[in-house]
Design an enzyme around this catalytic site. Sequence first.
Site, PDB file in Angstrom:
ATOM      1  N   SER A 105     -40.789 -14.744  13.186  1.00 56.60           N
ATOM      2  CA  SER A 105     -41.492 -15.928  12.713  1.00 56.60           C
ATOM      3  C   SER A 105     -41.334 -16.043  11.189  1.00 56.60           C
ATOM      4  O   SER A 105     -40.222 -15.984  10.681  1.00 56.60           O
ATOM      5  CB  SER A 105     -42.958 -15.867  13.142  1.00 56.60           C
ATOM      6  OG  SER A 105     -43.609 -17.097  13.013  1.00 56.60           O
ATOM      7  N   ARG A 141     -56.715 -22.851  13.225  1.00 53.32           N
ATOM      8  CA  ARG A 141     -56.236 -21.771  14.083  1.00 53.32           C
ATOM      9  C   ARG A 141     -56.149 -22.230  15.539  1.00 53.32           C
ATOM     10  O   ARG A 141     -55.234 -21.847  16.273  1.00 53.32           O
ATOM     11  CB  ARG A 141     -57.172 -20.567  13.972  1.00 53.32           C
ATOM     12  CG  ARG A 141     -56.698 -19.340  14.743  1.00 53.32           C
ATOM     13  CD  ARG A 141     -55.366 -18.829  14.218  1.00 53.32           C
ATOM     14  NE  ARG A 141     -55.108 -17.465  14.639  1.00 53.32           N
ATOM     15  CZ  ARG A 141     -54.070 -16.749  14.251  1.00 53.32           C
ATOM     16  NH1 ARG A 141     -53.189 -17.271  13.434  1.00 53.32           N
ATOM     17  NH2 ARG A 141     -53.901 -15.508  14.668  1.00 53.32           N
ATOM     18  N   ASP A 152     -40.439 -20.324  23.694  1.00 56.44           N
ATOM     19  CA  ASP A 152     -41.030 -20.563  22.371  1.00 56.44           C
ATOM     20  C   ASP A 152     -41.091 -22.066  22.074  1.00 56.44           C
ATOM     21  O   ASP A 152     -40.072 -22.740  22.033  1.00 56.44           O
ATOM     22  CB  ASP A 152     -40.201 -19.846  21.306  1.00 56.44           C
ATOM     23  CG  ASP A 152     -40.896 -19.733  19.963  1.00 56.44           C
ATOM     24  OD1 ASP A 152     -41.829 -20.521  19.704  1.00 56.44           O
ATOM     25  OD2 ASP A 152     -40.506 -18.859  19.173  1.00 56.44           O
ATOM     26  N   HIS A 201     -44.114 -18.075  21.846  1.00 57.78           N
ATOM     27  CA  HIS A 201     -43.780 -17.541  20.517  1.00 57.78           C
ATOM     28  C   HIS A 201     -44.407 -16.169  20.279  1.00 57.78           C
ATOM     29  O   HIS A 201     -43.777 -15.282  19.704  1.00 57.78           O
ATOM     30  CB  HIS A 201     -44.253 -18.522  19.440  1.00 57.78           C
ATOM     31  CG  HIS A 201     -43.917 -18.098  18.044  1.00 57.78           C
ATOM     32  ND1 HIS A 201     -42.616 -18.000  17.590  1.00 57.78           N
ATOM     33  CD2 HIS A 201     -44.707 -17.743  16.991  1.00 57.78           C
ATOM     34  CE1 HIS A 201     -42.617 -17.605  16.319  1.00 57.78           C
ATOM     35  NE2 HIS A 201     -43.867 -17.442  15.942  1.00 57.78           N
ATOM     36  N   ASP A 202     -45.632 -15.967  20.727  1.00 53.02           N
ATOM     37  CA  ASP A 202     -46.310 -14.682  20.528  1.00 53.02           C
ATOM     38  C   ASP A 202     -45.644 -13.537  21.276  1.00 53.02           C
ATOM     39  O   ASP A 202     -46.003 -12.374  21.072  1.00 53.02           O
ATOM     40  CB  ASP A 202     -47.771 -14.782  20.964  1.00 53.02           C
ATOM     41  CG  ASP A 202     -48.684 -15.246  19.834  1.00 53.02           C
ATOM     42  OD1 ASP A 202     -48.195 -15.417  18.703  1.00 53.02           O
ATOM     43  OD2 ASP A 202     -49.889 -15.443  20.086  1.00 53.02           O
TER      44      ASP A 202
END
Length: 351
Positions: free
Chosen positions: A135, A201, A289, A318-319
């Site tokens: 990232s 967030r 992702d 993505h994580d």
Amino acid sequence: MSIQSFNYTGTFELESGQKLQGLEIGFNTYGSLNNNRDNVVWVCHALTANSDVFDWWKGLFGADDYFNPDEHFVICANVLGSPYGTVNPLSTNPATGQPYYLSFPEFTIRDIVKAHKLLADHLGIRQIEILLGGSLGGQQAVEWSIIEPDRIKNLILIATNANHSPWGIAFNESQRLAISADRTFYAGTIDGGSKGLKAARSIALLSYRTYKTYGITQQEDSDATTDNFKASTYQSYQGQKLVNRFNAYSYWYLSKAMDSHNVGRGRHGVDKALSLIKARTLVIGIKTDVLFPIEEQQYLFRHIPKSAFAELDSFYGHDGFLIETEYLTNIITSFFKTDVKGKIIELQKIA
């Protein structure tokens, strides 16, 4: 492992031309440099992480993991603007004696790399055997490999890109709009913008995971539910969790730094810039992702001269780069056993 600190006594000039006095960088090291000085593993961390890579990347970094302190000298430095030991918007401005807040100078990915180059020089690290990051960490790693191609021997880029996309910038701007909608963000207090950060967030999480992730992990147990859904409480919980450990000002500046990422700036374009990389490179993309689509990693693979590519199909989106450590270990192990030029590494689960 206690954090160490490097204080640069000179004037640190940013890409913008602005100057920063009192540059301090927090960093962690694990293991020791061997006699040949060829076991350095430098980790570039992502947006809200810190320099304790053995804490947040367990399974890949640890006493019994692929990157372990018996074999490797692991270094991870906190990025410019982050509140975990490096100068940031809540640090004291030497000119005023008060925290910077929104008077902190804007910085770029290149500025983050420039600061870490100073740390590497301070530590006497002439060559980095393996430089890696995912990232925003990957953005730093690709920049560093262009700026100092002879210093980086092997490069591992995970779920990252050569320039931040309009899609990624739009996600970040939406988060900044949430922060700026919180009037306390402009009040000049340490906890200013906390409610906005919580909302930001929540927005970010939607780009880190996938429809399928939420569909399975946040599915209701009963058809009768009409309020207080699992997905709702999850978003609130995760937002507050970040508020408890971070601050809105660092988040604001770091999201802008991510937006600034473009290796082609001042280098006759992205393709030309990537061609300058000399490191033996592994590019890993995550098929699911949403934030850094896999075509961005395929682009890196096509334009970095000595590169190999691996695709990871993760349930986590993505994580997945933080979670799928077993698969990452398998891919990295295969990478160091193969001729990399134009190589596609097939993913096989470790038995």
